[in-house]
Design a protein around this motif. Sequence first.
Motif, PDB file in Angstrom:
ATOM      1  N   UNK A  48       0.780  -1.242   0.000  1.00 47.82           N
ATOM      2  CA  UNK A  48       0.000   0.000   0.000  1.00 47.82           C
ATOM      3  C   UNK A  48       0.813   1.295   0.000  1.00 47.82           C
ATOM      4  N   UNK A  49       2.155   1.190   0.065  1.00 52.03           N
ATOM      5  CA  UNK A  49       2.906   2.441   0.205  1.00 52.03           C
ATOM      6  C   UNK A  49       2.698   3.367  -0.994  1.00 52.03           C
ATOM      7  N   UNK A  50       2.633   2.777  -2.186  1.00 56.34           N
ATOM      8  CA  UNK A  50       2.508   3.621  -3.376  1.00 56.34           C
ATOM      9  C   UNK A  50       1.133   4.286  -3.476  1.00 56.34           C
ATOM     10  N   UNK A  51       0.012   3.501  -3.351  1.00 57.23           N
ATOM     11  CA  UNK A  51      -1.281   4.179  -3.420  1.00 57.23           C
ATOM     12  C   UNK A  51      -1.452   5.255  -2.348  1.00 57.23           C
ATOM     13  N   UNK A  52      -0.967   4.987  -1.139  1.00 54.26           N
ATOM     14  CA  UNK A  52      -1.124   5.968  -0.068  1.00 54.26           C
ATOM     15  C   UNK A  52      -0.238   7.190  -0.338  1.00 54.26           C
ATOM     16  N   UNK A  53       0.968   6.938  -0.873  1.00 53.89           N
ATOM     17  CA  UNK A  53       1.881   8.044  -1.191  1.00 53.89           C
ATOM     18  C   UNK A  53       1.255   8.962  -2.245  1.00 53.89           C
ATOM     19  N   UNK A  54       0.727   8.341  -3.299  1.00 50.29           N
ATOM     20  CA  UNK A  54       0.104   9.125  -4.383  1.00 50.29           C
ATOM     21  C   UNK A  54      -1.095   9.912  -3.826  1.00 50.29           C
ATOM     22  N   UNK A  55      -1.890   9.243  -2.980  1.00 52.80           N
ATOM     23  CA  UNK A  55      -3.070   9.902  -2.405  1.00 52.80           C
ATOM     24  C   UNK A  55      -2.653  11.092  -1.531  1.00 52.80           C
ATOM     25  N   UNK A  56      -1.551  10.929  -0.792  1.00 48.26           N
ATOM     26  CA  UNK A  56      -1.071  12.026   0.052  1.00 48.26           C
ATOM     27  C   UNK A  56      -0.557  13.191  -0.782  1.00 48.26           C
ATOM     28  N   UNK A  57       0.162  12.864  -1.854  1.00 49.51           N
ATOM     29  CA  UNK A  57       0.679  13.928  -2.732  1.00 49.51           C
ATOM     30  C   UNK A  57      -0.501  14.699  -3.326  1.00 49.51           C
ATOM     31  N   UNK A  58      -1.510  13.958  -3.814  1.00 51.87           N
ATOM     32  CA  UNK A  58      -2.677  14.628  -4.403  1.00 51.87           C
ATOM     33  C   UNK A  58      -3.391  15.492  -3.371  1.00 51.87           C
ATOM     34  N   UNK A  59      -3.607  14.899  -2.181  1.00 50.57           N
ATOM     35  CA  UNK A  59      -4.340  15.609  -1.128  1.00 50.57           C
ATOM     36  C   UNK A  59      -3.592  16.819  -0.601  1.00 50.57           C
ATOM     37  N   UNK A  60      -2.272  16.832  -0.736  1.00 53.48           N
ATOM     38  CA  UNK A  60      -1.483  17.965  -0.235  1.00 53.48           C
ATOM     39  C   UNK A  60      -1.235  19.004  -1.325  1.00 53.48           C
ATOM     40  N   UNK A  61      -0.809  18.502  -2.483  1.00 54.59           N
ATOM     41  CA  UNK A  61      -0.369  19.439  -3.522  1.00 54.59           C
ATOM     42  C   UNK A  61      -1.532  20.213  -4.158  1.00 54.59           C
ATOM     43  N   UNK A  62      -2.650  19.539  -4.399  1.00 53.65           N
ATOM     44  CA  UNK A  62      -3.774  20.232  -5.060  1.00 53.65           C
ATOM     45  C   UNK A  62      -4.256  21.433  -4.227  1.00 53.65           C
ATOM     46  N   UNK A  63      -4.640  21.244  -2.944  1.00 49.69           N
ATOM     47  CA  UNK A  63      -5.072  22.424  -2.185  1.00 49.69           C
ATOM     48  C   UNK A  63      -3.944  23.410  -1.900  1.00 49.69           C
ATOM     49  N   UNK A  64      -2.696  22.897  -1.814  1.00 50.48           N
ATOM     50  CA  UNK A  64      -1.553  23.784  -1.555  1.00 50.48           C
ATOM     51  C   UNK A  64      -1.374  24.774  -2.704  1.00 50.48           C
ATOM     52  N   UNK A  65      -1.380  24.235  -3.920  1.00 50.47           N
ATOM     53  CA  UNK A  65      -1.201  25.104  -5.091  1.00 50.47           C
ATOM     54  C   UNK A  65      -2.354  26.088  -5.198  1.00 50.47           C
ATOM     55  N   UNK A  66      -3.566  25.595  -4.901  1.00 47.78           N
ATOM     56  CA  UNK A  66      -4.739  26.453  -4.951  1.00 47.78           C
ATOM     57  C   UNK A  66      -4.581  27.604  -3.954  1.00 47.78           C
ATOM     58  N   UNK A  67      -4.131  27.250  -2.768  1.00 44.35           N
ATOM     59  CA  UNK A  67      -3.958  28.230  -1.691  1.00 44.35           C
ATOM     60  C   UNK A  67      -2.868  29.235  -2.049  1.00 44.35           C
ATOM     61  N   UNK A  68      -1.731  28.689  -2.487  1.00 40.92           N
ATOM     62  CA  UNK A  68      -0.565  29.543  -2.757  1.00 40.92           C
ATOM     63  C   UNK A  68      -0.785  30.424  -3.990  1.00 40.92           C
ATOM     64  N   UNK A  69      -1.254  29.795  -5.079  1.00 41.82           N
ATOM     65  CA  UNK A  69      -1.333  30.540  -6.339  1.00 41.82           C
ATOM     66  C   UNK A  69      -2.570  31.415  -6.426  1.00 41.82           C
ATOM     67  N   UNK A  70      -3.706  30.891  -5.942  1.00 34.55           N
ATOM     68  CA  UNK A  70      -4.946  31.626  -6.146  1.00 34.55           C
ATOM     69  C   UNK A  70      -5.302  32.522  -4.965  1.00 34.55           C
ATOM     70  N   UNK A  71      -5.200  31.968  -3.753  1.00 34.15           N
ATOM     71  CA  UNK A  71      -5.652  32.759  -2.596  1.00 34.15           C
ATOM     72  C   UNK A  71      -4.591  33.779  -2.172  1.00 34.15           C
ATOM     73  N   UNK A  72      -3.360  33.311  -1.956  1.00 32.04           N
ATOM     74  CA  UNK A  72      -2.301  34.248  -1.547  1.00 32.04           C
ATOM     75  C   UNK A  72      -1.771  35.022  -2.748  1.00 32.04           C
ATOM     76  N   UNK A  73      -1.484  34.281  -3.818  1.00 36.10           N
ATOM     77  CA  UNK A  73      -0.993  34.896  -5.051  1.00 36.10           C
ATOM     78  C   UNK A  73       0.371  35.544  -4.886  1.00 36.10           C
ATOM     79  N   UNK A  74       0.935  35.931  -6.005  1.00 37.97           N
ATOM     80  CA  UNK A  74       2.184  36.693  -5.967  1.00 37.97           C
ATOM     81  C   UNK A  74       3.419  35.834  -5.738  1.00 37.97           C
ATOM     82  N   UNK A  75       4.554  36.418  -6.005  1.00 41.05           N
ATOM     83  CA  UNK A  75       5.848  35.744  -5.915  1.00 41.05           C
ATOM     84  C   UNK A  75       6.165  35.346  -4.474  1.00 41.05           C
ATOM     85  N   UNK A  76       5.757  36.235  -3.538  1.00 48.64           N
ATOM     86  CA  UNK A  76       6.095  36.028  -2.128  1.00 48.64           C
ATOM     87  C   UNK A  76       5.503  34.725  -1.584  1.00 48.64           C
ATOM     88  N   UNK A  77       4.313  34.376  -2.146  1.00 46.83           N
ATOM     89  CA  UNK A  77       3.625  33.172  -1.659  1.00 46.83           C
ATOM     90  C   UNK A  77       4.391  31.902  -1.985  1.00 46.83           C
TER      91      UNK A  77
END
Lengths: 216, 272
Positions: B93-122
Motif C-alpha cells: 500500500x505504500x505507493x497508493x497511499x503516497x500518491x493519495x497524500x501527494x494529491x491531497x497535499x499538492x492540489x489544495x496547496x497550489x490552490x492556496x498559494x497561487x490563487x488565494x495568496x498569489x504573488x511571488x512572495x507566496x
Amino acid sequence: MNEAALQIQHLELSFGDQNLFHDFNLRLETGEKITLVGPSGCGKSTLLRCILGFVMPDAGDIRVFGEPLTPASAWTLRPRMAYVPQEPELGSGSVRAAIENIFSYRSNRHLQGNLERVPELLERLLLHTGILDKQTSDISGGEKQRIALLLALLLDREILLFDEVTSALDARAKEAVIQMLIDLKSVSMLGIAHDQEWLSFADRVVDMAEAKEAVI
Amino acid sequence: MNNIINIDPLHLGAGYLLLLLPLGLLLWLRVPILGQTLTAVLRMTLQLLFVGFYLQFIFDLNNHWLTGAWVLVMVGVADFSIIRGCRLRLRRVWLPVFVALVLGTVVPLLYFILLILGGEKAMHAQYLIPISGLILGNCLRADIIGLRTFYTNLKTSEKNFELTLAQGASLYEASRPYIREACEAALAPNLATISTVGLVSLPGVMTGVILGGGNPMVAIKYQIAIMIAIFSGTAITVISALHLCIRNNFLDGGILDPEVFSVKLGNKRIKS
C-alpha cells in the motif's frame, strides 16, 4: 452427454493440515436439483464458495456450463448464478432499497423490468407487501431469508446455490418456498439442507462425507 | 513578526518544569504511561529542534527544489505512519497511499498559494512548508481513519461483501458502501472542527498569525482559507487512497487479499 450446468472434477482443497476435498467430483445437470447433506465442517459451504470463485481450490477443475472457473472468469460466470447464504445481510435502509439496489449493478441493469414481479413473489413467499417499507434491521431472520431468496429469483439466474435458506422458516413458509423452487423447472439448483422437505424435493441427495470417498 | 515575544532558552527550559505536575499526578495514580510520556516529550523536543534548525536553513536558501524535496520527505514520513497505524503491509500500500497524500497535499496547496495568496512572495518556503505541513497533518489523520474503517468493515462484513459480488456487483460496486462509510468516518472530525472553529478553541493558524503580530481580521482570513484547503485535501486524499488501494488489494476473484495486512487476521480462507 449434454453439457452440465456445473461440473466439478478432481477437486483438491486443504487448509493447513486439514484436507477438506480430495479428488471430489460432482455433476449438476441443467434443471437438476441437488441437496447437499453432511456433518458440519465437511466443506458444504466452502464448496459453494469455490463455485462462486471466492475460494480457489489447490487443484481440480470447476466448469460452469462448460467454461472453466478461474479468478478472471468468475466475474462473467457469477452473473449466471445466484447465491443465498443462511444468514443473509441485506445492508442498511429499507427492504425496498435493498431490492432496488441489486439492479443498480451494471450487470443487472437490463433486468430492472423484473421489479414488476416483486408483489407476486412476495405473495408466493407468504410475505406482505408492507415489508417493503420496513427497515432491513427490523425484519426477522426468516423474513431476511425469504427476501434474499426473492433477490435471487429476481435475477433470473440459471444456477441457484442455497446454503440452508429455509433454516429460519416455519413449516408453512418452508413449504411455500419449496413449491416455488419445484416450479423452476429449467433452473439448476445446489442446496445445502438437512430438512426432510429438501431431501424429498431434490432429484438427488449428495452426502458430502460419502461423496468425498467416491466419484459421483 | 518582529512583534512576537521571543522565548529565551532558559525560560523554555523552565517551561519543562510544568510537566512535573501531570507527571506527579500520573505517578500518584499509577497510570502506566509515565515512560511513554517522557519518551514522547523527548522525541517532541528533538524533532522540533531538528525541524527548527532545518527550516531556518531552508527558509534562508529558499530554493524551490529543496522545498519540494522537504515536502516529499514529509509525505514519505506520513505515508509510513499511515501504513503502520492501519497495520497494513508496506509493500502493498505504500505507493497508493503516497500518491493519495501527494494529491491531497499538492492540489489544495497550489490552490492556496497561487490563487488565494498569489504573488511571488507566496512561493517562498516560509509559506509553502508550513501550509503543506498543516494540510498533510490532517491528510494523515484522515487517511488513517478512512483506511482503518474501510478494511475493518470489509473484514467484519466479508460474507455480505461476497453476497454482493455473487449478486453481480463489480468490485467497485461492492466496495461502494464501505468507501462511503470510510469517507464519512474520515471526514467527520474535520467537519466537526470546521463547524465549531472559533467557538471551542482558537485554531492554530489564527493563533500563529495573531502571535506573529497580525491583526485578527488578517488571522481569520488565513484561517478560513486554510480550513477550506484542509477539508479539500482530506477529502481528496481519502477518496484517492481508497480507490487506489482497491485496485491492488484484492485477489482476482474479488476477495480482499489477506496479505494486505501486516498482522494475521485469521484464516486465509473461511471454512464451512
